[in-house]
Design an enzyme around this catalytic site. Structure first.
Site, PDB file in Angstrom:
ATOM      1  N   HIS A 191     -26.426   9.034  -0.889  1.00  0.00           N
ATOM      2  CA  HIS A 191     -25.506   9.401  -1.982  1.00  0.00           C
ATOM      3  C   HIS A 191     -25.332  10.921  -2.077  1.00  0.00           C
ATOM      4  CE1 HIS A 191     -23.787   7.725  -6.004  1.00  0.00           C
ATOM      5  NE2 HIS A 191     -23.113   8.797  -5.614  1.00  0.00           N
ATOM      6  N   ARG A 237     -19.095   3.400  -4.542  1.00  0.00           N
ATOM      7  CA  ARG A 237     -20.227   2.819  -5.255  1.00  0.00           C
ATOM      8  C   ARG A 237     -20.795   1.650  -4.456  1.00  0.00           C
ATOM      9  NH1 ARG A 237     -20.579   6.973  -7.347  1.00  0.00           N
ATOM     10  NH2 ARG A 237     -20.431   7.505  -9.545  1.00  0.00           N
ATOM     11  N   GLU A 279     -40.893  -6.365  -0.121  1.00  0.00           N
ATOM     12  CA  GLU A 279     -39.955  -6.283  -1.248  1.00  0.00           C
ATOM     13  C   GLU A 279     -38.536  -5.985  -0.776  1.00  0.00           C
ATOM     14  OE1 GLU A 279     -40.830  -6.240  -4.826  1.00  0.00           O
ATOM     15  OE2 GLU A 279     -42.537  -7.259  -3.877  1.00  0.00           O
TER      16      GLU A 279
HETATM   17  O1  3PG Z   1     -19.905  10.208  -9.459  1.00  0.00           O
HETATM   18  C1  3PG Z   1     -20.161  11.175  -8.739  1.00  0.00           C
HETATM   19  O2  3PG Z   1     -19.713  12.306  -8.960  1.00  0.00           O
HETATM   20  C2  3PG Z   1     -21.057  11.027  -7.557  1.00  0.00           C
HETATM   21  O3  3PG Z   1     -21.148   9.716  -7.174  1.00  0.00           O
HETATM   22  C3  3PG Z   1     -22.422  11.614  -7.829  1.00  0.00           C
HETATM   23  O4  3PG Z   1     -23.079  10.861  -8.783  1.00  0.00           O
HETATM   24  P1  3PG Z   1     -24.522  11.283  -9.338  1.00  0.00           P
HETATM   25  O5  3PG Z   1     -24.316  12.422 -10.264  1.00  0.00           O
HETATM   26  O6  3PG Z   1     -24.981  10.045 -10.051  1.00  0.00           O
HETATM   27  O7  3PG Z   1     -25.361  11.666  -8.203  1.00  0.00           O
END
Ligand code: 3PG
Length: 312
Positions: A288, A227, A269
């Site tokens: 991610h 995270r 920003e």
């Molecule tokens: O917690 C999880 O399985 C992964 O980090 C993916 O998260 P997300 O569904 O928010 O993309």
């Protein structure tokens, strides 16, 4: 049961729940407020992370028996409140742990061998060998913080690389044949590559700060597929500039929930630490996607189906 699906997942999820006799409704665009108006007629919801399941939502969900989160982290749900109401919480770390383990390993190999940088240079017409001399995993010490589903899957991938693997976890006796459990202090003394595999909790929020980084005996690499908010980005940048952190592979960012694209369109920003990360050659960034593979999409869905059908 009547089940509301709030995100699109692998089709097997709907197919197998329907085969088992459950009624499925899908709405992938409905807002939280609109969902609160209709949620009282549902026994279960299946959600990824589109919106927060807070007290207000849970109060509106008078019939709800379960919340299934198609992923690992449950931080978007008010867990104590939901459990206090007798709602069963389902998550699916078994579905994407292998993907996360492979991604973390891929990030190390890529940083060690300067793959992203060398690739960009060759494509720009530069044949730089000396400045792209790599490192080997053999003989290095990998420190894993958080030895649950994800940490264990990553440690398993390290077999065969002839490195030492240490793990630290708040739970006792989680070490196994793939990683030796140690104190945080020992991990910080020995680690060459730190990989985070912790959920986002009050204990792990801003965990990697200046003090945490300076407690490492050696300069090290940081991999974060867990995270973004567990790392203080300004502290990471300070350590990258000083050389205390030699490189970072980040699949998650502190800023990712603030519409990331907007940060790019209005550069004023953009937070200063992010400005540094996007130009640093020893930083590898991915959006991610560590647990986001073709295979994990199916496995996440199957895990959710199996857990729902095992309990209802
Ligand atoms: O917690 C999880 O399985 C992964 O980090 C993916 O998260 P997300 O569904 O928010 O993309």
């Amino acid at each position: 049961m009547r089940i509301l699906h709030l995100d699109q997942n692998h089709p097997l999820l709907l197919e197998q729940l329907a085969l088992a006799g459950h009624h499925n409704d899908e709405n992938y665009t409905i807002s939280k407020e609109a969902t609160e108006k209709i949620i009282s007629k549902y026994d279960g919801i299946v959600i990824r992370s589109r919106f927060k399941i807070d007290k207000q939502f849970i109060d509106a969900a008078s019939q709800l028996k379960f919340i299934a989160r198609v992923g690992a982290g449950l931080e978007s749900i008010d867990i104590p409140y939901a459990e206090g109401k007798g709602i069963y919480l389902i998550s699916a770390p078994e579905g994407n742990r292998n993907a996360v383990g492979e991604h973390a390993l891929g990030m190390i190999l890529s940083l060690f061998n300067k793959l992203n940088r060398a690739d960009a240079e060759v494509k720009a017409g530069h044949w730089n060998r000396e400045s792209n001399r790599g490192l080997e995993l053999e003989g290095k010490t990998i420190g894993i913080i958080g030895y649950g589903n994800m940490g264990k899957a990553f440690a398993k991938k390290l077999k065969g690389f002839d490195c030492e693997v240490l793990c630290y976890d708040i739970l006792d006796q989680v070490g196994d044949d793939n990683a030796r459990q140690v104190s945080l202090q020992e991990l910080q003394e020995k680690t060459d590559v730190l990989s985070l595999h912790t959920p986002w909790t009050p204990q792990t929020d801003k965990m990697v700060d200046d003090n945490f980084i300076n407690a490492f005996a050696k300069a090290f690499y940081l991999i974060n597929t867990a995270r973004g908010k567990s790392v203080v980005t300004s502290a990471l940048v300070t350590a990258l500039k000083s050389g205390k952190i030699k490189g970072a592979g980040l699949d998650v960012l502190e800023y990712e929930k603030l519409s990331f694209e907007n940060l790019f369109t209005s550069k004023e920003e953009m937070p200063d630490p992010l400005k540094y990360l996007i130009t640093a050659q020893n930083v590898l960034l991915t959006p991610h996607i560590a647990g986001w593979t073709i295979e994990s999409k199916r496995k996440l869905a199957q895990t959710i189906v199996d857990k729902i059908l095992a309990s209802f």
